[in-house]
Structures are given as C-alpha cells and as structure tokens.
Design an enzyme around this catalytic site. Structure first.
Site, PDB file in Angstrom:
ATOM      1  N   SER A  95       4.542   1.164   7.823  1.00 25.69           N
ATOM      2  CA  SER A  95       4.246   2.456   7.327  1.00 25.69           C
ATOM      3  C   SER A  95       3.648   3.155   8.315  1.00 25.69           C
ATOM      4  O   SER A  95       3.745   4.435   8.146  1.00 25.69           O
ATOM      5  CB  SER A  95       3.283   2.169   6.089  1.00 25.69           C
ATOM      6  OG  SER A  95       3.851   1.398   5.165  1.00 25.69           O
ATOM      7  N   GLU A 118      12.152  -0.434   4.544  1.00 26.42           N
ATOM      8  CA  GLU A 118      13.027  -1.944   4.133  1.00 26.42           C
ATOM      9  C   GLU A 118      12.218  -2.844   4.358  1.00 26.42           C
ATOM     10  O   GLU A 118      12.636  -3.970   3.899  1.00 26.42           O
ATOM     11  CB  GLU A 118      14.066  -1.655   5.258  1.00 26.42           C
ATOM     12  CG  GLU A 118      15.205  -0.580   4.798  1.00 26.42           C
ATOM     13  CD  GLU A 118      16.092  -0.158   6.044  1.00 26.42           C
ATOM     14  OE1 GLU A 118      17.005  -0.937   6.227  1.00 26.42           O
ATOM     15  OE2 GLU A 118      15.929   0.934   6.664  1.00 26.42           O
ATOM     16  N   ASP A 160       2.071  -9.274   9.055  1.00 32.14           N
ATOM     17  CA  ASP A 160       0.677  -9.581   8.701  1.00 32.14           C
ATOM     18  C   ASP A 160       0.452 -10.826   8.780  1.00 32.14           C
ATOM     19  O   ASP A 160       0.111 -11.563   7.829  1.00 32.14           O
ATOM     20  CB  ASP A 160       0.280  -8.612   7.540  1.00 32.14           C
ATOM     21  CG  ASP A 160       0.664  -7.143   7.865  1.00 32.14           C
ATOM     22  OD1 ASP A 160       0.124  -6.422   8.515  1.00 32.14           O
ATOM     23  OD2 ASP A 160       1.491  -7.025   7.223  1.00 32.14           O
ATOM     24  N   GLY A 192       4.623 -10.564   3.807  1.00 28.25           N
ATOM     25  CA  GLY A 192       5.158 -10.483   5.191  1.00 28.25           C
ATOM     26  C   GLY A 192       4.627 -11.144   6.375  1.00 28.25           C
ATOM     27  O   GLY A 192       3.280 -11.019   6.406  1.00 28.25           O
ATOM     28  N   GLN A 211     -10.249  -2.421   2.585  1.00 29.59           N
ATOM     29  CA  GLN A 211     -10.091  -3.029   3.963  1.00 29.59           C
ATOM     30  C   GLN A 211      -9.732  -2.177   4.877  1.00 29.59           C
ATOM     31  O   GLN A 211      -9.353  -2.621   6.106  1.00 29.59           O
ATOM     32  CB  GLN A 211      -8.665  -3.689   3.572  1.00 29.59           C
ATOM     33  CG  GLN A 211      -7.435  -2.812   3.361  1.00 29.59           C
ATOM     34  CD  GLN A 211      -6.072  -3.513   2.950  1.00 29.59           C
ATOM     35  OE1 GLN A 211      -6.130  -4.136   1.664  1.00 29.59           O
ATOM     36  NE2 GLN A 211      -5.170  -3.534   3.648  1.00 29.59           N
ATOM     37  N   LEU A 248       6.644   2.853   1.379  1.00 28.21           N
ATOM     38  CA  LEU A 248       7.424   1.812   1.550  1.00 28.21           C
ATOM     39  C   LEU A 248       8.681   2.083   2.858  1.00 28.21           C
ATOM     40  O   LEU A 248       9.162   3.151   2.819  1.00 28.21           O
ATOM     41  CB  LEU A 248       8.178   1.518   0.205  1.00 28.21           C
ATOM     42  CG  LEU A 248       7.081   1.101  -0.999  1.00 28.21           C
ATOM     43  CD1 LEU A 248       7.878   0.896  -2.169  1.00 28.21           C
ATOM     44  CD2 LEU A 248       6.087   0.084  -0.706  1.00 28.21           C
ATOM     45  N   HIS A 251       9.311  -3.622   3.321  1.00 26.87           N
ATOM     46  CA  HIS A 251       8.575  -3.925   1.774  1.00 26.87           C
ATOM     47  C   HIS A 251       9.911  -4.509   1.039  1.00 26.87           C
ATOM     48  O   HIS A 251       9.837  -5.442   0.387  1.00 26.87           O
ATOM     49  CB  HIS A 251       8.003  -2.728   1.453  1.00 26.87           C
ATOM     50  CG  HIS A 251       6.941  -2.275   2.074  1.00 26.87           C
ATOM     51  ND1 HIS A 251       6.949  -1.155   2.767  1.00 26.87           N
ATOM     52  CD2 HIS A 251       5.628  -2.756   2.236  1.00 26.87           C
ATOM     53  CE1 HIS A 251       5.637  -0.840   3.366  1.00 26.87           C
ATOM     54  NE2 HIS A 251       4.866  -1.927   2.798  1.00 26.87           N
ATOM     55  N   MET A 275       0.770  -1.353  -0.168  1.00 29.78           N
ATOM     56  CA  MET A 275       0.081  -0.070  -0.054  1.00 29.78           C
ATOM     57  C   MET A 275       1.035   1.170   0.064  1.00 29.78           C
ATOM     58  O   MET A 275       0.319   2.347   0.329  1.00 29.78           O
ATOM     59  CB  MET A 275      -0.863   0.007   1.082  1.00 29.78           C
ATOM     60  CG  MET A 275      -1.967  -1.114   1.184  1.00 29.78           C
ATOM     61  SD  MET A 275      -3.312  -0.835   2.000  1.00 29.78           S
ATOM     62  CE  MET A 275      -2.839  -0.695   3.698  1.00 29.78           C
TER      63      MET A 275
HETATM   64  P1  AMP Z   1       1.367  -3.063   3.467  1.00 27.80           P
HETATM   65  O1  AMP Z   1       2.122  -2.052   2.460  1.00 27.80           O
HETATM   66  O2  AMP Z   1       1.503  -2.675   4.661  1.00 27.80           O
HETATM   67  O3  AMP Z   1       0.167  -3.636   3.040  1.00 27.80           O
HETATM   68  O4  AMP Z   1       2.479  -4.364   3.216  1.00 27.80           O
HETATM   69  C1  AMP Z   1       2.732  -4.862   1.962  1.00 27.80           C
HETATM   70  C2  AMP Z   1       3.650  -6.263   2.364  1.00 27.80           C
HETATM   71  O5  AMP Z   1       4.932  -5.929   3.255  1.00 27.80           O
HETATM   72  C3  AMP Z   1       2.701  -7.148   3.132  1.00 27.80           C
HETATM   73  O6  AMP Z   1       2.984  -8.485   2.782  1.00 27.80           O
HETATM   74  C4  AMP Z   1       3.289  -6.936   4.457  1.00 27.80           C
HETATM   75  O7  AMP Z   1       3.268  -8.252   5.509  1.00 27.80           O
HETATM   76  C5  AMP Z   1       4.873  -6.658   4.383  1.00 27.80           C
HETATM   77  N1  AMP Z   1       5.428  -5.854   5.518  1.00 27.80           N
HETATM   78  C6  AMP Z   1       5.033  -4.880   6.062  1.00 27.80           C
HETATM   79  N2  AMP Z   1       5.848  -4.729   7.103  1.00 27.80           N
HETATM   80  C7  AMP Z   1       6.860  -5.440   7.021  1.00 27.80           C
HETATM   81  C8  AMP Z   1       7.996  -5.825   7.728  1.00 27.80           C
HETATM   82  N3  AMP Z   1       8.357  -5.066   8.523  1.00 27.80           N
HETATM   83  N4  AMP Z   1       8.690  -6.891   7.313  1.00 27.80           N
HETATM   84  C9  AMP Z   1       8.497  -7.608   6.596  1.00 27.80           C
HETATM   85  N5  AMP Z   1       7.408  -7.707   5.620  1.00 27.80           N
HETATM   86  C10 AMP Z   1       6.680  -6.560   5.813  1.00 27.80           C
END
Ligand code: AMP
Length: 287
Positions: free
Chosen positions: A187, A35, A151, A148, A61, A33, A37, A30
C-alpha cells in the site's frame, strides 16, 4: 458482499450462516488494497466456505503519528476489489469498536522475535500488531487466517502468538505478490514517485543476487556487497539488511545445509519505508 461494521452485525451474519458448520477464512488488512491482498483472498476462497476480510488501520502499530495520518485510504476502490474477488464479507470496524475507550497495546512476549528488524526500528510495533490481531481473531473467530510473507516477521509473530495463547486458528503464510519489475506490492508504494517506483526494482534484484551469492560466498561478504549497492544511491538509503534463520529471525554468520534462511531488507526514501525478503535456500524463483 456483506459489509459489517460492528461485532453485533458480525454475530447476526454468522447466525444467518450457521457458521458452526462452515470453515471461515480471514484476511486482515489495513486497506489501500492491491493484488497482493487479493491473492490472500483467493487463497482463502480455495480453502474455506466463507471468506471474510477486514479493513482496519490499526493506530497502535504505528510508531510515528505522521505515518498513521498519511496511511492511504481508498475505501471505495477496496470494496470494489473485494467484491470483484467474490469475498463474502468485509469487516470495517471503527477504532472504538476494536479498542473501546482505551487505544493502547497489550504487552506480548514473542520469545525475542519482536526485537529483531522491524522491532528494532519501529518501537512498539509488534505489541500493536499482536493486540489488533488477537482482538480481530476473537471477534471474527476464523478457522484459517491468511498472512503475507511480505511481512514475514509479522507472520512468524502471529504464529507464535497463536501457539502461546493456544488459539484455535490455523495461520497460513502466502507468497509475496510482486509488480512486473519485481517490486513487492505494498500500500505504501502509492506514496512513491514514478521514478522511485521504477528504481525500487533494485530491492528484489539485490535479494535475488543474494540468493545466488549465498551458494558460494560468506554472509559477511554478501552483506558488504549489499551495503555497496545502496551507498551513494540517489534515491534510497539502506536501513538494514540481514540473513536470518526463519524460526528465530536472528542474524546468522553461516548458512548451514538443511536449515531455512531468508534475506531481509528495509530501505527508505524521504517519506516511505519499503521492506522485502526472499528465501535464500529454496530453489523457487519467487519467494
Ligand atoms: P496490510 O494491509 O499491509 O496490513 O497487509 C495485509 C496483509 O496482506 C498482510 O498479511 C500482508 O503481509 C499481506 N500483503 C501485503 N502485501 C502483500 C504482497 N505484496 N503479497 C502478499 N501479501 C501481501
């Protein structure tokens, strides 16, 4: 890096690459970004010939409109980070491109995974996640998709959706990337004050203690201890803590050998919710 805004542009991009002969790794995000991501992008790059990220703040969501409105947007920095990580392409669709004129979730049955933890506190959240991930998989058609463990519930739900719908994609879970003080990168951390960000190290500290305690103490004793750590905390309130079976995500009252469990936690400040989790019966330091 190629920036793609429509399904049509993606189709043309694939034609150029003759994608049938390539493995495609996909990282859905989303934006805003960090590290964490980028660690997913790096994993994808190791295992695929083409890596595609998406940036899409999925409206369905969010259970609270203000959370959607306040979701951080840092598109210039995002593109710079992806470029630096040598991501091959990024898909940045509009809401209309994904939802046409009907911004609504489909209803999914994830065999009860959707009713635990985040599902209990964020009504409709996982129907929104299922809807957008399914749509993105259908558009991007990845060989491998990277999610990740940050989640973890979402990761298990995506796996369940892929299995139930017999979708032709491998879902790969990646470890949680943390700041130096142990705070899981997110984020949402951008919305914490400096003081909150420092103090939020307590979350990982508590989870690590839980893994230690789980070797000798009962789940009920551990849960009571976690509650006391946040009772009267000046900055954070505890929303939930639980130790759950990784397959069902249901709370357990006993830790059995040869089964996998994780400790899950959610805390909140005035405006930000933070979630984290840790495997409690793996010997790895970072889970
Ligand atoms: P988001 O942008 O928050 O929807 O996250 C996108 C993807 O990045 C999802 O699969 C998250 O689980 C993963 N992600 C977010 N934060 C982390 C993190 N600290 N370590 C590993 N993966 C992450």
């Amino acid at each position: 890096m190629t920036v793609l805004k429509t399904k049509e542009e993606l189709k043309i991009y694939y034609k150029d690459f003759n994608s049938k002969n390539h493995t495609i790794g996909f990282v859905a995000t989303m934006g805003a970004l960090h590290e964490g991501h980028i660690s997913l992008i790096e994993e994808s790059k190791k295992e695929n010939e083409i890596t595609i990220a998406s940036i899409f703040v999925n409206p369905t969501q969010f259970d609270k409109k203000e959370d959607l409105d306040n979701y951080p947007k840092t598109i210039e920095e995002d593109l710079h980070l992806l470029e630096k990580a040598k991501c091959d392409a990024v898909f940045i669709p509009s809401v209309e491109e994904v939802y046409k004129n009907n911004i609504a979730s489909s209803h999914f049955d994830f065999d009860g995974l959707e009713n635990e933890m985040e599902g209990e506190f964020r009504i409709g959240h996982f129907n929104g996640v299922g809807t957008v991930v399914k749509a993105l998989f259908e558009i991007v058609m990845p060989t491998n998709a990277y999610f990740g463990e940050k989640d973890f519930q979402q990761l298990q739900i995506v796996r369940k959706m892929v299995k139930k719908n017999k979708m032709d994609v491998s879902v790969i879970g990646c470890p949680i990337y943390r700041e130096e003080n142990g705070l899981a990168m997110s984020s949402r951390n951008m919305r914490l004050t400096l003081e909150e960000r420092k103090a939020a190290a307590i979350v990982y500290k508590v989870l690590k203690s839980v893994t230690q305690k789980s070797k000798s103490q009962s789940v009920i004793t551990i849960s009571a201890w976690v509650t006391t750590q946040f009772k009267d905390h000046p900055l954070f309130d505890l929303e939930y803590f639980k130790i759950a079976d990784v397959d069902t995500l249901k709370s357990v009252s006993e830790i059995l050998p040869n089964k996998q469990y994780r400790a899950f936690i959610a805390i909140y400040t005035n405006s930000v919710r933070l979630i984290d989790n840790l495997s409690i019966n793996s010997e790895l330091l970072f889970g």
